[in-house]
Design an enzyme around this catalytic site. Structure first.
Site, short mmCIF file in Angstrom:
data_model
loop_
_atom_site.label_atom_id
_atom_site.label_comp_id
_atom_site.label_asym_id
_atom_site.label_seq_id
_atom_site.Cartn_x
_atom_site.Cartn_y
_atom_site.Cartn_z
N THR A 182 -35.01 -0.69 -8.43
CA THR A 182 -35.79 0.35 -7.80
C THR A 182 -36.55 1.03 -8.92
OG1 THR A 182 -34.07 0.54 -6.15
CG2 THR A 182 -35.40 2.51 -6.48
N ASP B 166 -29.19 -3.44 2.73
CA ASP B 166 -28.65 -2.07 2.68
C ASP B 166 -28.04 -1.63 4.02
OD1 ASP B 166 -29.02 -1.61 0.02
OD2 ASP B 166 -30.86 -0.45 0.23
N SER C 158 -29.62 4.90 -1.18
CA SER C 158 -29.04 5.86 -2.13
C SER C 158 -30.14 6.57 -2.92
CB SER C 158 -28.12 5.14 -3.12
OG SER C 158 -27.04 4.56 -2.43
N GLY D 288 -29.38 1.32 -7.50
CA GLY D 288 -28.51 1.01 -6.35
C GLY D 288 -27.54 2.13 -6.09
N1 GLY Z 1 -32.00 -0.50 -2.15
C1 GLY Z 1 -31.23 0.48 -2.78
C2 GLY Z 1 -31.23 1.78 -2.06
O1 GLY Z 1 -32.16 2.07 -1.33
O2 GLY Z 1 -30.30 2.53 -2.19
#
Ligand code: GLY
Length: 588
Positions: A399, A441, A471, A492
Protein backbone atom coordinates in the site's frame (compact mmCIF):
# COMPACT_ATOMS: atom_id res chain seq x y z
CA UNK A 1 -10.86 24.72 -0.04
CA UNK A 2 -10.13 28.07 1.57
CA UNK A 3 -6.80 29.38 0.33
CA UNK A 4 -6.62 32.42 2.51
CA UNK A 5 -6.43 31.16 6.07
CA UNK A 6 -2.94 31.47 7.46
CA UNK A 7 -1.90 29.70 10.61
CA UNK A 8 -1.37 31.68 13.79
CA UNK A 9 2.25 31.75 14.93
CA UNK A 10 3.22 28.71 16.99
CA UNK A 11 6.30 27.59 18.80
CA UNK A 12 8.45 25.04 16.99
CA UNK A 13 8.71 21.59 18.44
CA UNK A 14 11.82 19.89 17.27
CA UNK A 15 13.63 18.37 20.17
CA UNK A 16 14.05 14.62 20.19
CA UNK A 17 14.87 12.67 23.34
CA UNK A 18 18.45 11.58 23.27
CA UNK A 19 17.60 8.47 25.34
CA UNK A 20 15.11 7.36 22.78
CA UNK A 21 17.46 8.18 19.98
CA UNK A 22 20.18 6.02 21.41
CA UNK A 23 17.89 3.07 20.96
CA UNK A 24 18.05 3.44 17.22
CA UNK A 25 20.24 0.81 15.65
CA UNK A 26 23.31 1.21 13.59
CA UNK A 27 21.59 -0.65 10.78
CA UNK A 28 18.75 1.83 10.80
CA UNK A 29 21.22 4.70 10.83
CA UNK A 30 23.10 3.23 7.91
CA UNK A 31 19.96 2.69 5.90
CA UNK A 32 19.05 6.32 6.50
CA UNK A 33 22.50 7.51 5.53
CA UNK A 34 22.09 5.56 2.32
CA UNK A 35 18.92 7.49 1.46
CA UNK A 36 19.10 9.46 -1.76
CA UNK A 37 20.26 13.02 -1.22
CA UNK A 38 17.00 14.41 -2.55
CA UNK A 39 15.34 13.51 0.70
CA UNK A 40 15.92 16.49 2.89
CA UNK A 41 15.47 14.42 6.01
CA UNK A 42 19.02 13.63 7.11
CA UNK A 43 20.79 12.03 10.00
CA UNK A 44 23.24 14.17 11.87
CA UNK A 45 25.10 12.85 14.87
CA UNK A 46 22.58 10.76 16.70
CA UNK A 47 19.55 12.83 15.77
CA UNK A 48 17.29 12.44 12.78
CA UNK A 49 16.45 15.81 11.30
CA UNK A 50 13.19 16.31 9.50
CA UNK A 51 12.88 18.35 6.35
CA UNK A 52 11.59 21.79 7.29
CA UNK A 53 9.87 24.55 5.36
CA UNK A 54 7.47 27.39 5.91
CA UNK A 55 5.02 27.27 2.99
CA UNK A 56 4.26 23.70 2.00
CA UNK A 57 5.41 20.16 2.62
CA UNK A 58 4.91 16.88 0.78
CA UNK A 59 5.98 13.43 1.97
CA UNK A 60 5.52 10.47 -0.36
CA UNK A 61 7.20 7.17 -1.02
CA UNK A 62 8.58 8.26 -4.39
CA UNK A 63 10.62 11.38 -4.99
CA UNK A 64 9.21 12.02 -8.46
CA UNK A 65 5.72 12.13 -6.95
CA UNK A 66 6.95 14.36 -4.11
CA UNK A 67 8.48 16.74 -6.66
CA UNK A 68 5.43 17.12 -8.89
CA UNK A 69 3.15 17.63 -5.86
CA UNK A 70 5.51 20.22 -4.40
CA UNK A 71 5.51 22.07 -7.71
CA UNK A 72 1.71 22.29 -7.47
CA UNK A 73 2.01 23.90 -4.03
CA UNK A 74 4.70 26.30 -5.24
CA UNK A 75 2.43 27.35 -8.10
CA UNK A 76 -0.37 28.28 -5.70
CA UNK A 77 -2.33 25.03 -5.60
CA UNK A 78 -3.70 23.75 -2.33
CA UNK A 79 -3.03 20.50 -0.44
CA UNK A 80 -5.79 18.59 -2.25
CA UNK A 81 -4.49 19.70 -5.67
CA UNK A 82 -1.04 18.48 -4.67
CA UNK A 83 -2.32 15.22 -3.16
CA UNK A 84 -4.33 14.29 -6.26
CA UNK A 85 -1.35 15.10 -8.47
CA UNK A 86 0.85 12.88 -6.28
CA UNK A 87 -1.75 10.09 -6.37
CA UNK A 88 -1.76 9.96 -10.17
CA UNK A 89 2.03 10.32 -10.37
CA UNK A 90 2.54 7.38 -7.99
CA UNK A 91 0.32 5.27 -10.26
CA UNK A 92 3.09 5.69 -12.84
CA UNK A 93 6.29 5.71 -10.82
CA UNK A 94 5.41 3.12 -8.21
CA UNK A 95 3.21 0.50 -9.90
CA UNK A 96 3.57 -1.96 -7.04
CA UNK A 97 1.25 0.16 -4.88
CA UNK A 98 0.54 3.50 -6.53
CA UNK A 99 -2.49 2.83 -8.65
CA UNK A 100 -5.55 3.57 -10.71
CA UNK A 101 -6.62 -0.09 -10.48
CA UNK A 102 -7.20 -0.08 -6.71
CA UNK A 103 -8.72 2.12 -4.04
CA UNK A 104 -8.10 3.94 -0.80
CA UNK A 105 -9.03 6.66 1.63
CA UNK A 106 -8.27 10.37 1.80
CA UNK A 107 -8.60 12.45 4.96
CA UNK A 108 -8.84 16.19 4.51
CA UNK A 109 -8.54 18.65 7.38
CA UNK A 110 -8.69 22.30 6.48
CA UNK A 111 -6.58 24.95 8.11
CA UNK A 112 -9.70 26.81 9.27
CA UNK A 113 -10.46 24.26 11.99
CA UNK A 114 -13.68 23.01 10.36
CA UNK A 115 -14.68 19.34 10.72
CA UNK A 116 -12.31 17.03 8.83
CA UNK A 117 -13.76 14.92 6.05
CA UNK A 118 -12.91 11.47 4.71
CA UNK A 119 -13.32 10.35 1.13
CA UNK A 120 -13.83 6.60 0.92
CA UNK A 121 -12.81 5.30 -2.48
CA UNK A 122 -12.30 1.72 -1.38
CA UNK A 123 -12.96 -0.94 -4.02
CA UNK A 124 -16.32 -2.74 -3.98
CA UNK A 125 -17.20 -6.37 -4.54
CA UNK A 126 -18.66 -6.86 -8.02
CA UNK A 127 -22.40 -7.49 -8.24
CA UNK A 128 -21.77 -11.14 -9.10
CA UNK A 129 -19.75 -11.77 -5.90
CA UNK A 130 -21.03 -14.39 -3.45
CA UNK A 131 -20.23 -15.31 0.12
CA UNK A 132 -18.71 -18.67 -0.86
CA UNK A 133 -16.90 -17.67 -4.05
CA UNK A 134 -13.49 -18.52 -2.58
CA UNK A 135 -14.56 -21.93 -1.25
CA UNK A 136 -14.74 -25.32 -2.96
CA UNK A 137 -17.77 -27.64 -2.89
CA UNK A 138 -16.82 -28.90 0.55
CA UNK A 139 -16.58 -25.39 1.93
CA UNK A 140 -12.77 -25.27 2.09
CA UNK A 141 -11.07 -22.03 1.08
CA UNK A 142 -9.26 -22.46 -2.27
CA UNK A 143 -5.78 -21.10 -1.76
CA UNK A 144 -4.97 -18.04 -3.84
CA UNK A 145 -8.33 -17.75 -5.58
CA UNK A 146 -8.91 -14.45 -3.75
CA UNK A 147 -5.34 -13.34 -4.42
CA UNK A 148 -4.04 -14.22 -7.87
CA UNK A 149 -7.02 -14.72 -10.17
CA UNK A 150 -9.41 -12.33 -11.91
CA UNK A 151 -11.86 -13.07 -9.08
CA UNK A 152 -9.45 -11.25 -6.72
CA UNK A 153 -10.20 -7.80 -8.13
CA UNK A 154 -12.71 -5.43 -6.58
CA UNK A 155 -14.23 -2.62 -8.64
CA UNK A 156 -11.50 0.07 -8.62
CA UNK A 157 -12.20 3.34 -6.82
CA UNK A 158 -9.04 5.41 -7.15
CA UNK A 159 -9.94 7.48 -10.23
CA UNK A 160 -13.40 8.36 -8.89
CA UNK A 161 -12.01 9.10 -5.41
CA UNK A 162 -9.20 11.39 -6.52
CA UNK A 163 -11.56 13.18 -8.92
CA UNK A 164 -14.10 13.65 -6.12
CA UNK A 165 -11.47 15.12 -3.80
CA UNK A 166 -10.43 17.58 -6.47
CA UNK A 167 -14.01 18.46 -7.29
CA UNK A 168 -14.96 19.10 -3.66
CA UNK A 169 -11.83 20.83 -2.41
CA UNK A 170 -9.31 21.38 -5.18
CA UNK A 171 -8.68 24.33 -7.45
CA UNK A 172 -7.01 22.52 -10.37
CA UNK A 173 -8.88 21.01 -13.30
CA UNK A 174 -8.51 17.19 -13.35
CA UNK A 175 -6.59 17.48 -16.63
CA UNK A 176 -3.91 19.54 -14.93
CA UNK A 177 -3.61 17.17 -11.97
CA UNK A 178 -3.06 14.33 -14.44
CA UNK A 179 -0.55 16.14 -16.65
CA UNK A 180 2.63 15.23 -14.70
CA UNK A 181 1.55 11.57 -14.50
CA UNK A 182 0.86 11.44 -18.24
CA UNK A 183 4.27 12.97 -18.95
CA UNK A 184 6.02 10.50 -16.64
CA UNK A 185 4.23 7.58 -18.31
CA UNK A 186 4.86 8.83 -21.85
CA UNK A 187 8.44 10.10 -21.53
CA UNK A 188 9.39 7.51 -18.95
CA UNK A 189 11.50 7.92 -15.85
CA UNK A 190 14.80 6.60 -14.59
CA UNK A 191 14.25 3.39 -12.69
CA UNK A 192 15.51 3.36 -9.09
CA UNK A 193 17.06 0.27 -7.55
CA UNK A 194 13.94 -0.54 -5.53
CA UNK A 195 11.79 -0.63 -8.68
CA UNK A 196 14.12 -3.11 -10.34
CA UNK A 197 14.41 -5.29 -7.22
CA UNK A 198 10.63 -5.40 -6.82
CA UNK A 199 10.15 -6.67 -10.36
CA UNK A 200 12.89 -9.30 -9.88
CA UNK A 201 11.28 -10.53 -6.65
CA UNK A 202 7.79 -10.76 -8.13
CA UNK A 203 8.94 -12.14 -11.50
CA UNK A 204 7.34 -15.57 -11.22
CA UNK A 205 3.97 -14.27 -10.15
CA UNK A 206 3.87 -11.37 -12.64
CA UNK A 207 5.17 -13.11 -15.75
CA UNK A 208 2.28 -15.57 -15.67
CA UNK A 209 0.25 -12.80 -17.32
CA UNK A 210 1.37 -11.77 -20.85
CA UNK A 211 0.07 -8.19 -20.49
CA UNK A 212 2.00 -7.77 -17.22
CA UNK A 213 5.12 -9.22 -18.79
CA UNK A 214 4.80 -6.87 -21.77
CA UNK A 215 4.10 -3.80 -19.62
CA UNK A 216 6.67 -4.20 -16.86
CA UNK A 217 9.51 -6.30 -18.35
CA UNK A 218 11.73 -6.01 -21.39
CA UNK A 219 11.04 -8.10 -24.48
CA UNK A 220 13.60 -10.71 -23.38
CA UNK A 221 11.77 -11.03 -20.05
CA UNK A 222 14.42 -9.29 -17.96
CA UNK A 223 13.48 -6.57 -15.47
CA UNK A 224 14.25 -2.91 -16.10
CA UNK A 225 17.49 -2.10 -14.32
CA UNK A 226 18.35 0.83 -12.07
CA UNK A 227 19.40 3.79 -14.20
CA UNK A 228 17.40 2.73 -17.27
CA UNK A 229 14.42 4.70 -18.62
CA UNK A 230 11.05 2.97 -18.28
CA UNK A 231 8.08 4.10 -20.38
CA UNK A 232 4.39 3.10 -20.14
CA UNK A 233 2.64 4.20 -23.36
CA UNK A 234 -0.58 2.25 -22.70
CA UNK A 235 -0.90 3.72 -19.21
CA UNK A 236 -0.23 7.19 -20.68
CA UNK A 237 -3.13 6.67 -23.09
CA UNK A 238 -5.39 5.44 -20.26
CA UNK A 239 -4.54 8.50 -18.15
CA UNK A 240 -5.08 10.75 -21.18
CA UNK A 241 -8.62 9.35 -21.59
CA UNK A 242 -9.32 10.38 -17.97
CA UNK A 243 -7.84 13.83 -18.66
CA UNK A 244 -10.02 14.21 -21.76
CA UNK A 245 -13.30 12.78 -20.47
CA UNK A 246 -13.11 12.94 -16.67
CA UNK A 247 -14.11 9.88 -14.60
CA UNK A 248 -16.16 8.65 -17.57
CA UNK A 249 -12.84 8.20 -19.34
CA UNK A 250 -12.16 5.35 -16.92
CA UNK A 251 -15.53 3.94 -15.86
CA UNK A 252 -17.04 4.10 -19.36
CA UNK A 253 -15.72 3.96 -22.92
CA UNK A 254 -12.50 2.32 -24.02
CA UNK A 255 -10.88 1.74 -20.60
CA UNK A 256 -14.05 0.22 -19.13
CA UNK A 257 -14.36 -1.96 -22.22
CA UNK A 258 -10.76 -3.16 -21.80
CA UNK A 259 -11.42 -4.05 -18.13
CA UNK A 260 -14.62 -5.92 -18.98
CA UNK A 261 -12.92 -7.83 -21.82
CA UNK A 262 -10.07 -8.76 -19.45
CA UNK A 263 -12.68 -10.13 -17.00
CA UNK A 264 -14.58 -12.02 -19.68
CA UNK A 265 -11.43 -13.71 -21.04
CA UNK A 266 -10.51 -15.06 -17.58
CA UNK A 267 -13.72 -15.68 -15.65
CA UNK A 268 -13.63 -12.40 -13.67
CA UNK A 269 -16.78 -10.73 -12.37
CA UNK A 270 -16.44 -6.98 -12.95
CA UNK A 271 -19.04 -5.78 -15.45
CA UNK A 272 -19.74 -2.55 -17.29
CA UNK A 273 -22.60 -1.89 -14.81
CA UNK A 274 -20.24 -2.39 -11.85
CA UNK A 275 -17.86 0.18 -13.28
CA UNK A 276 -20.52 2.71 -14.20
CA UNK A 277 -22.15 2.27 -10.80
CA UNK A 278 -19.00 2.86 -8.73
CA UNK A 279 -19.31 5.86 -6.40
CA UNK A 280 -16.89 7.10 -3.74
CA UNK A 281 -18.46 8.14 -0.43
CA UNK A 282 -17.86 11.11 1.85
CA UNK A 283 -17.67 9.88 5.44
CA UNK A 284 -17.10 11.38 8.87
CA UNK A 285 -13.70 10.26 10.17
CA UNK A 286 -13.42 8.42 13.49
CA UNK A 287 -12.73 11.02 16.18
CA UNK A 288 -10.99 10.29 19.47
CA UNK A 289 -8.60 12.04 21.83
CA UNK A 290 -5.23 11.22 23.34
CA UNK A 291 -3.66 13.28 26.12
CA UNK A 292 -5.37 16.45 24.93
CA UNK A 293 -4.84 15.93 21.20
CA UNK A 294 -7.71 15.22 18.80
CA UNK A 295 -7.23 12.13 16.68
CA UNK A 296 -9.06 11.95 13.35
CA UNK A 297 -8.61 8.76 11.36
CA UNK A 298 -10.37 6.53 8.87
CA UNK A 299 -13.78 5.16 9.69
CA UNK A 300 -15.23 1.86 8.36
CA UNK A 301 -14.87 0.21 5.93
CA UNK A 302 -11.41 0.71 7.36
CA UNK A 303 -10.73 -0.69 10.80
CA UNK A 304 -7.74 1.65 11.11
CA UNK A 305 -9.17 4.71 12.84
CA UNK A 306 -11.39 2.69 15.16
CA UNK A 307 -8.54 0.61 16.53
CA UNK A 308 -5.97 3.40 16.66
CA UNK A 309 -8.39 5.31 18.89
CA UNK A 310 -9.24 2.17 20.89
CA UNK A 311 -5.56 1.34 21.54
CA UNK A 312 -4.73 4.95 22.42
CA UNK A 313 -7.67 5.01 24.84
CA UNK A 314 -6.31 1.94 26.61
CA UNK A 315 -2.74 3.30 26.68
CA UNK A 316 -3.86 6.68 28.02
CA UNK A 317 -4.21 4.95 31.39
CA UNK A 318 -0.47 4.28 31.62
CA UNK A 319 2.40 6.77 32.08
CA UNK A 320 3.93 5.84 28.71
CA UNK A 321 6.24 8.84 28.61
CA UNK A 322 7.77 7.90 31.99
CA UNK A 323 7.99 4.23 31.07
CA UNK A 324 10.07 5.23 28.05
CA UNK A 325 10.17 4.57 24.33
CA UNK A 326 10.40 0.88 23.48
CA UNK A 327 11.09 -0.10 27.09
CA UNK A 328 9.81 -3.54 28.13
CA UNK A 329 7.00 -1.93 30.16
CA UNK A 330 5.82 0.24 27.28
CA UNK A 331 5.98 -2.59 24.74
CA UNK A 332 4.15 -4.90 27.16
CA UNK A 333 1.24 -2.47 27.56
CA UNK A 334 1.18 -1.72 23.84
CA UNK A 335 1.10 -5.42 22.95
CA UNK A 336 -1.67 -6.18 25.46
CA UNK A 337 -3.76 -3.29 24.13
CA UNK A 338 -3.13 -4.29 20.51
CA UNK A 339 -4.25 -7.89 21.18
CA UNK A 340 -7.56 -6.69 22.58
CA UNK A 341 -8.18 -4.36 19.65
CA UNK A 342 -7.36 -6.94 16.96
CA UNK A 343 -9.61 -9.51 18.70
CA UNK A 344 -12.47 -6.98 18.48
CA UNK A 345 -11.57 -6.27 14.86
CA UNK A 346 -12.06 -9.93 13.99
CA UNK A 347 -15.64 -9.84 15.26
CA UNK A 348 -17.12 -6.42 14.78
CA UNK A 349 -15.57 -4.62 11.82
CA UNK A 350 -17.01 -4.49 8.32
CA UNK A 351 -18.57 -2.11 5.84
CA UNK A 352 -21.10 0.02 7.75
CA UNK A 353 -23.21 0.30 4.60
CA UNK A 354 -23.93 -3.42 5.12
CA UNK A 355 -23.42 -4.24 8.80
CA UNK A 356 -23.78 -2.44 12.11
CA UNK A 357 -20.44 -1.71 13.74
CA UNK A 358 -20.43 -0.68 17.44
CA UNK A 359 -18.19 2.24 16.64
CA UNK A 360 -19.08 4.44 19.60
CA UNK A 361 -18.56 1.56 22.01
CA UNK A 362 -15.25 0.47 20.54
CA UNK A 363 -13.86 4.00 20.69
CA UNK A 364 -15.26 4.97 24.09
CA UNK A 365 -13.02 5.76 27.06
CA UNK A 366 -15.31 3.69 29.26
CA UNK A 367 -14.84 0.54 27.21
CA UNK A 368 -11.06 1.13 27.21
CA UNK A 369 -11.14 1.39 30.99
CA UNK A 370 -12.98 -1.90 31.17
CA UNK A 371 -10.46 -3.60 28.89
CA UNK A 372 -7.57 -2.15 30.89
CA UNK A 373 -8.79 -3.96 34.03
CA UNK A 374 -7.79 -7.27 32.44
CA UNK A 375 -4.25 -6.21 31.56
CA UNK A 376 -1.67 -7.45 34.07
CA UNK A 377 1.47 -5.34 34.45
CA UNK A 378 3.81 -8.30 34.73
CA UNK A 379 2.27 -11.03 32.63
CA UNK A 380 1.23 -11.45 29.01
CA UNK A 381 -2.27 -12.78 28.50
CA UNK A 382 -2.18 -15.66 26.03
CA UNK A 383 -4.15 -14.84 22.87
CA UNK A 384 -6.24 -17.97 23.47
CA UNK A 385 -7.63 -16.38 26.64
CA UNK A 386 -8.63 -13.26 24.74
CA UNK A 387 -11.66 -13.02 22.53
CA UNK A 388 -13.67 -10.15 21.18
CA UNK A 389 -14.94 -7.98 24.06
CA UNK A 390 -18.40 -6.57 24.67
CA UNK A 391 -18.28 -2.97 23.54
CA UNK A 392 -21.37 -0.96 24.53
CA UNK A 393 -24.33 -1.09 22.14
CA UNK A 394 -24.44 -0.81 18.41
CA UNK A 395 -25.25 2.57 16.98
CA UNK A 396 -26.90 3.24 13.90
CA UNK A 397 0.98 -4.64 2.06
CA UNK A 398 1.58 -3.32 -0.27
CA UNK A 399 0.00 0.00 0.00
CA UNK A 400 1.31 3.52 -0.09
CA UNK A 401 0.72 6.65 1.89
CA UNK A 402 1.38 10.32 1.30
CA UNK A 403 0.86 13.45 3.37
CA UNK A 404 0.58 17.05 2.21
CA UNK A 405 0.24 20.39 4.01
CA UNK A 406 -0.10 23.69 2.18
CA UNK A 407 0.62 27.29 3.15
CA UNK A 408 -2.93 27.78 4.42
CA UNK A 409 -2.54 24.95 6.91
CA UNK A 410 -4.81 22.60 4.95
CA UNK A 411 -3.76 18.98 5.40
CA UNK A 412 -4.31 15.83 3.36
CA UNK A 413 -3.51 12.32 4.53
CA UNK A 414 -4.01 9.69 1.83
CA UNK A 415 -3.46 5.93 1.83
CA UNK A 416 -4.31 3.88 -1.25
CA UNK A 417 -3.51 0.41 -2.45
CA UNK A 418 -3.92 -2.51 -4.82
CA UNK A 419 -3.35 -4.75 -1.75
CA UNK A 420 -0.23 -6.90 -2.34
CA UNK A 421 2.85 -5.60 -4.10
CA UNK A 422 1.58 -5.39 -7.71
CA UNK A 423 -1.92 -6.38 -6.51
CA UNK A 424 -3.26 -9.42 -8.35
CA UNK A 425 -0.31 -9.22 -10.76
CA UNK A 426 -2.84 -8.95 -13.59
CA UNK A 427 -2.48 -6.04 -16.01
CA UNK A 428 -5.55 -4.98 -17.99
CA UNK A 429 -4.50 -5.82 -21.53
CA UNK A 430 -4.25 -2.67 -23.62
CA UNK A 431 -4.74 -0.33 -20.64
CA UNK A 432 -1.35 -0.72 -18.95
CA UNK A 433 -2.36 -0.83 -15.28
CA UNK A 434 -2.50 -3.52 -12.63
CA UNK A 435 -5.69 -4.74 -11.02
CA UNK A 436 -6.01 -4.94 -7.27
CA UNK A 437 -6.51 -8.18 -5.33
CA UNK A 438 -8.45 -6.45 -2.59
CA UNK A 439 -11.13 -9.16 -2.43
CA UNK A 440 -8.66 -11.03 -0.18
CA UNK A 441 -9.44 -8.44 2.51
CA UNK A 442 -12.91 -9.99 2.86
CA UNK A 443 -13.19 -13.13 5.00
CA UNK A 444 -13.05 -15.91 2.40
CA UNK A 445 -14.71 -17.86 5.19
CA UNK A 446 -15.33 -16.48 8.67
CA UNK A 447 -12.47 -17.55 10.96
CA UNK A 448 -9.98 -18.31 8.14
CA UNK A 449 -7.10 -15.80 8.12
CA UNK A 450 -6.36 -13.64 5.08
CA UNK A 451 -2.89 -13.00 3.63
CA UNK A 452 -1.97 -10.84 6.63
CA UNK A 453 -3.04 -13.53 9.11
CA UNK A 454 -6.05 -11.40 10.01
CA UNK A 455 -9.17 -13.24 11.05
CA UNK A 456 -12.45 -11.81 9.86
CA UNK A 457 -15.98 -12.57 10.96
CA UNK A 458 -19.51 -12.50 9.56
CA UNK A 459 -19.37 -8.71 9.49
CA UNK A 460 -16.72 -8.91 6.78
CA UNK A 461 -18.15 -11.70 4.63
CA UNK A 462 -18.33 -11.19 0.86
CA UNK A 463 -21.51 -9.51 -0.37
CA UNK A 464 -22.24 -7.93 -3.75
CA UNK A 465 -21.40 -4.23 -3.82
CA UNK A 466 -19.87 -4.31 -0.33
CA UNK A 467 -16.52 -2.76 0.53
CA UNK A 468 -13.96 -5.12 2.04
CA UNK A 469 -12.54 -4.33 5.48
CA UNK A 470 -9.27 -2.41 5.44
CA UNK A 471 -6.57 -1.47 7.92
CA UNK A 472 -5.59 1.71 6.09
CA UNK A 473 -5.37 4.54 8.58
CA UNK A 474 -4.81 7.98 7.08
CA UNK A 475 -4.70 10.09 10.23
CA UNK A 476 -4.62 13.76 11.15
CA UNK A 477 -3.96 14.85 14.74
CA UNK A 478 -5.12 18.27 15.83
CA UNK A 479 -4.29 20.35 18.84
CA UNK A 480 -6.75 23.11 19.78
CA UNK A 481 -8.45 22.78 16.37
CA UNK A 482 -5.16 23.23 14.49
CA UNK A 483 -3.66 20.55 12.30
CA UNK A 484 -0.60 19.21 14.11
CA UNK A 485 0.39 15.81 12.68
CA UNK A 486 -0.44 14.27 9.30
CA UNK A 487 0.47 10.61 9.04
CA UNK A 488 -0.33 7.14 7.71
CA UNK A 489 1.37 4.05 6.36
CA UNK A 490 1.26 0.97 4.18
CA UNK A 491 1.84 -2.44 5.78
CA UNK A 492 -1.34 -4.56 5.73
CA UNK A 493 -2.31 -5.51 9.27
CA UNK A 494 0.64 -3.47 10.59
CA UNK A 495 -0.70 -0.19 9.25
CA UNK A 496 -2.70 0.39 12.44
CA UNK A 497 0.19 -0.23 14.84
CA UNK A 498 2.70 1.64 12.68
CA UNK A 499 0.53 4.74 12.58
CA UNK A 500 -0.20 4.39 16.29
CA UNK A 501 3.51 4.40 17.13
CA UNK A 502 4.27 7.56 15.19
CA UNK A 503 1.46 9.30 17.11
CA UNK A 504 2.87 7.97 20.42
CA UNK A 505 6.45 8.81 19.47
CA UNK A 506 5.46 12.43 18.95
CA UNK A 507 2.97 12.86 21.81
CA UNK A 508 4.43 10.57 24.50
CA UNK A 509 8.10 10.56 23.60
CA UNK A 510 8.45 14.10 22.30
CA UNK A 511 10.35 13.02 19.19
CA UNK A 512 10.78 15.20 16.14
CA UNK A 513 8.90 13.80 13.16
CA UNK A 514 11.85 12.19 11.38
CA UNK A 515 12.90 10.39 14.55
CA UNK A 516 9.31 9.33 15.20
CA UNK A 517 9.11 7.85 11.70
CA UNK A 518 12.52 6.17 11.79
CA UNK A 519 12.42 4.62 15.28
CA UNK A 520 12.13 0.79 15.47
CA UNK A 521 8.57 -0.47 15.67
CA UNK A 522 6.71 -3.37 17.23
CA UNK A 523 3.45 -5.10 16.31
CA UNK A 524 0.95 -7.50 17.85
CA UNK A 525 -2.28 -8.51 16.12
CA UNK A 526 -3.71 -10.99 18.66
CA UNK A 527 -3.22 -13.96 16.31
CA UNK A 528 -0.58 -15.19 15.77
CA UNK A 529 0.26 -14.70 19.46
CA UNK A 530 3.62 -12.98 19.09
CA UNK A 531 5.14 -9.53 19.31
CA UNK A 532 6.86 -8.76 16.04
CA UNK A 533 9.76 -6.35 16.42
CA UNK A 534 12.05 -4.60 14.01
CA UNK A 535 15.79 -4.68 14.56
CA UNK A 536 16.79 -2.12 17.16
CA UNK A 537 14.96 -3.31 20.28
CA UNK A 538 17.61 -4.21 22.84
CA UNK A 539 18.23 -7.86 23.83
CA UNK A 540 17.57 -6.83 27.48
CA UNK A 541 14.13 -5.59 26.55
CA UNK A 542 13.39 -8.76 24.61
CA UNK A 543 14.42 -10.89 27.61
CA UNK A 544 12.20 -8.86 29.94
CA UNK A 545 9.26 -9.32 27.59
CA UNK A 546 9.91 -13.07 27.29
CA UNK A 547 10.02 -13.29 31.09
CA UNK A 548 6.46 -11.92 31.13
CA UNK A 549 5.37 -14.67 28.75
CA UNK A 550 5.54 -12.86 25.41
CA UNK A 551 6.83 -14.62 22.32
CA UNK A 552 9.04 -12.09 20.51
CA UNK A 553 10.03 -12.52 16.86
CA UNK A 554 12.19 -10.24 14.80
CA UNK A 555 10.44 -9.31 11.60
CA UNK A 556 11.38 -7.36 8.51
CA UNK A 557 10.81 -3.61 8.37
CA UNK A 558 7.25 -2.51 9.12
CA UNK A 559 5.38 0.08 7.11
CA UNK A 560 6.65 3.14 5.29
CA UNK A 561 5.10 6.05 7.04
CA UNK A 562 5.24 9.48 5.41
CA UNK A 563 4.45 12.20 7.91
CA UNK A 564 4.30 15.93 8.42
CA UNK A 565 4.26 17.81 11.71
CA UNK A 566 3.26 21.45 12.04
CA UNK A 567 5.14 23.45 14.64
CA UNK A 568 3.46 26.02 16.82
CA UNK A 569 4.93 28.82 14.68
CA UNK A 570 3.56 27.20 11.53
CA UNK A 571 6.87 25.66 10.44
CA UNK A 572 6.29 22.41 8.58
CA UNK A 573 8.46 19.39 9.37
CA UNK A 574 8.51 16.39 7.04
CA UNK A 575 9.55 12.86 7.97
CA UNK A 576 10.18 10.35 5.16
CA UNK A 577 10.44 6.69 6.08
CA UNK A 578 13.95 5.28 5.47
CA UNK A 579 12.41 1.79 5.26
CA UNK A 580 11.45 2.64 1.68
CA UNK A 581 14.54 3.89 -0.11
CA UNK A 582 12.63 6.08 -2.57
CA UNK A 583 10.78 7.99 0.18
CA UNK A 584 11.19 11.73 0.41
CA UNK A 585 9.85 14.69 2.32
CA UNK A 586 10.30 18.06 0.63
CA UNK A 587 9.04 21.52 1.35
CA UNK A 588 9.44 25.06 0.17
N1 GLY B 1 -5.19 -4.18 1.60
C1 GLY B 1 -4.78 -3.85 2.89
C2 GLY B 1 -5.78 -3.03 3.63
O1 GLY B 1 -6.58 -2.34 3.03
O2 GLY B 1 -5.79 -3.07 4.83
Amino acid sequence: MDRGLHQQPRKTRLTGRSGALRALTLSLCLSTLAMPVFSQAILEGERFHPASASHGMVATSHTLATEVALKVLENGGNAVDAAVTAGFALAVTQPRSGNIGGGGFMLISKGDGSEPEAIDYREKAPTGATETMYQDESGEVVKNRSRFTHLAAGVPGTVAGLAMALDRHGTLPLKQALAPAIKLAKDGFIVPQRFSEGLEQARERLQRWPATQATFYKEDGSAWQAGERFRQPELAATLQRIADEGVKGFYQGETAQLIVEEMERHGGLITQQDLEGYQPVVRAPVHGSYRGYDIFSMSPPSSGGTHIVQILNILEGYPISELGHNSADTIHYMAEAMKLAYADRSEYLGDTDYVDVPLKGLTSKLYAEELRQDIKPDKARPAGEIGPGQPPGYESPETTHFSVVDKWGNAVSNTYTINFSYGSGITVQGAGFLLNNEMDDFSAKPGVPNAYGLIGGEANKVEPGKRMLSSMSPTIVRKDDRNFLVTGSPGGSRIITTTLQVIMNVIDHDMNIQTAVSAPRIHHQWLPDEIRIEQGISPDTIRLLENRGHKVVTNSAMGAIQSIMIGEDGTLYGGADPRRSTSSAMGY
